[in-house]
Design a protein around this motif. Structure first.
Motif, PDB file in Angstrom:
ATOM      1  N   GLU A  84      26.980 -82.833  23.615  1.00 49.99           N
ATOM      2  CA  GLU A  84      26.163 -82.200  22.589  1.00 49.99           C
ATOM      3  C   GLU A  84      26.987 -82.331  21.450  1.00 49.99           C
ATOM      4  O   GLU A  84      26.373 -82.719  20.280  1.00 49.99           O
ATOM      5  CB  GLU A  84      25.470 -81.059  22.820  1.00 49.99           C
ATOM      6  N   LEU A  85      28.268 -81.827  21.506  1.00 49.89           N
ATOM      7  CA  LEU A  85      29.069 -81.646  20.211  1.00 49.89           C
ATOM      8  C   LEU A  85      29.524 -83.187  19.979  1.00 49.89           C
ATOM      9  O   LEU A  85      29.524 -83.515  18.672  1.00 49.89           O
ATOM     10  CB  LEU A  85      30.336 -81.118  20.709  1.00 49.89           C
ATOM     11  N   ALA A  86      29.662 -84.277  20.749  1.00 49.07           N
ATOM     12  CA  ALA A  86      29.861 -85.606  20.450  1.00 49.07           C
ATOM     13  C   ALA A  86      28.661 -86.293  19.457  1.00 49.07           C
ATOM     14  O   ALA A  86      28.745 -86.967  18.713  1.00 49.07           O
ATOM     15  CB  ALA A  86      30.209 -86.408  21.799  1.00 49.07           C
ATOM     16  N   LYS A  87      27.356 -85.806  19.973  1.00 54.21           N
ATOM     17  CA  LYS A  87      26.375 -86.244  19.394  1.00 54.21           C
ATOM     18  C   LYS A  87      26.305 -85.641  17.895  1.00 54.21           C
ATOM     19  O   LYS A  87      25.785 -86.459  16.858  1.00 54.21           O
ATOM     20  CB  LYS A  87      25.055 -85.685  19.995  1.00 54.21           C
ATOM     21  N   ARG A  88      26.667 -84.390  17.795  1.00 51.81           N
ATOM     22  CA  ARG A  88      26.691 -83.957  16.373  1.00 51.81           C
ATOM     23  C   ARG A  88      27.697 -84.426  15.718  1.00 51.81           C
ATOM     24  O   ARG A  88      27.422 -84.683  14.550  1.00 51.81           O
ATOM     25  CB  ARG A  88      26.777 -82.454  16.572  1.00 51.81           C
ATOM     26  N   ILE A  89      29.003 -84.687  16.066  1.00 49.68           N
ATOM     27  CA  ILE A  89      30.170 -85.549  15.375  1.00 49.68           C
ATOM     28  C   ILE A  89      29.414 -86.858  14.954  1.00 49.68           C
ATOM     29  O   ILE A  89      29.669 -87.064  14.006  1.00 49.68           O
ATOM     30  CB  ILE A  89      31.298 -85.575  16.301  1.00 49.68           C
ATOM     31  N   ASP A  90      28.859 -87.560  15.877  1.00 51.13           N
ATOM     32  CA  ASP A  90      28.307 -88.954  15.396  1.00 51.13           C
ATOM     33  C   ASP A  90      27.170 -88.767  14.211  1.00 51.13           C
ATOM     34  O   ASP A  90      27.408 -89.476  13.257  1.00 51.13           O
ATOM     35  CB  ASP A  90      27.506 -89.624  16.584  1.00 51.13           C
ATOM     36  N   GLU A  91      26.430 -87.731  14.243  1.00 52.36           N
ATOM     37  CA  GLU A  91      25.594 -87.605  13.098  1.00 52.36           C
ATOM     38  C   GLU A  91      26.203 -87.293  11.903  1.00 52.36           C
ATOM     39  O   GLU A  91      25.969 -87.807  10.626  1.00 52.36           O
ATOM     40  CB  GLU A  91      24.642 -86.401  13.398  1.00 52.36           C
ATOM     41  N   ILE A  92      27.483 -86.469  11.810  1.00 50.72           N
ATOM     42  CA  ILE A  92      28.321 -86.132  10.762  1.00 50.72           C
ATOM     43  C   ILE A  92      28.868 -87.370  10.273  1.00 50.72           C
ATOM     44  O   ILE A  92      29.077 -87.661   8.868  1.00 50.72           O
ATOM     45  CB  ILE A  92      29.120 -85.319  11.329  1.00 50.72           C
ATOM     46  N   VAL A  93      29.540 -88.287  11.251  1.00 56.11           N
ATOM     47  CA  VAL A  93      30.141 -89.518  10.544  1.00 56.11           C
ATOM     48  C   VAL A  93      29.021 -90.324  10.184  1.00 56.11           C
ATOM     49  O   VAL A  93      29.595 -91.170   9.118  1.00 56.11           O
ATOM     50  CB  VAL A  93      30.847 -89.925  11.947  1.00 56.11           C
ATOM     51  N   ARG A  94      27.993 -90.724  10.680  1.00 54.48           N
ATOM     52  CA  ARG A  94      27.038 -91.455  10.028  1.00 54.48           C
ATOM     53  C   ARG A  94      26.670 -91.191   8.711  1.00 54.48           C
ATOM     54  O   ARG A  94      26.359 -91.745   7.728  1.00 54.48           O
ATOM     55  CB  ARG A  94      25.730 -91.570  10.810  1.00 54.48           C
ATOM     56  N   GLY A  95      26.681 -89.715   8.385  1.00 54.64           N
ATOM     57  CA  GLY A  95      26.237 -89.273   7.145  1.00 54.64           C
ATOM     58  C   GLY A  95      27.320 -89.541   6.205  1.00 54.64           C
ATOM     59  O   GLY A  95      27.016 -89.389   4.816  1.00 54.64           O
ATOM     60  N   ALA A  96      28.645 -89.743   6.661  1.00 55.49           N
ATOM     61  CA  ALA A  96      29.755 -89.963   5.662  1.00 55.49           C
ATOM     62  C   ALA A  96      29.810 -91.308   5.354  1.00 55.49           C
ATOM     63  O   ALA A  96      30.944 -91.756   4.310  1.00 55.49           O
ATOM     64  CB  ALA A  96      30.958 -89.360   6.380  1.00 55.49           C
ATOM     65  N   ALA A  97      29.306 -92.160   6.007  1.00 51.41           N
ATOM     66  CA  ALA A  97      29.341 -93.681   5.845  1.00 51.41           C
ATOM     67  C   ALA A  97      28.756 -94.095   4.566  1.00 51.41           C
ATOM     68  O   ALA A  97      28.029 -93.538   3.957  1.00 51.41           O
ATOM     69  CB  ALA A  97      28.896 -94.365   7.187  1.00 51.41           C
TER      70      ALA A  97
END
Length: 97
Positions: A84-97
């Protein structure tokens, strides 16, 4: 108490994540951002989510490169909380791109 995912479950979960690798002992992802400030911004947003989830990744910051590692230390491996934490990190990283 959370259960450690077996190797097959970890492989299945990793298939649905962006750039993560690992095994039942831990999963990790390396991200390269455009600037140091962008990298720190991502880490700041991950810190907020980690506090909300009460589950914290290991984070290594090197200029524009950030390495995230997730494992539930209290049970010695990867659990659903780490996924779950990895999925949330992915969302944050995608938002930073």
């Amino acid at each position: 108490m959370a259960e450690v995912l077996d190797a097959e479950a970890v492989r299945t979960e990793l298939a649905g994540l962006d750039g993560w690798a690992g095994d039942p002992a831990g999963i990790g992802r390396t991200v390269e951002l455009l600037t140091f400030r962008d990298a720190i911004g991502v880490v700041d947003r991950v810190a907020v989510v980690a506090e909300e989830l009460d589950h914290h990744p290991d984070i290594d910051i090197r200029w524009r490169t950030v390495v995230f590692r997730c494992a539930t230390h209290s049970v010695g491996g990867v659990t659903r909380r780490d996924v779950e934490l990895a999925k949330r990190i992915d969302e944050i990283v995608r938002g930073a791109a």
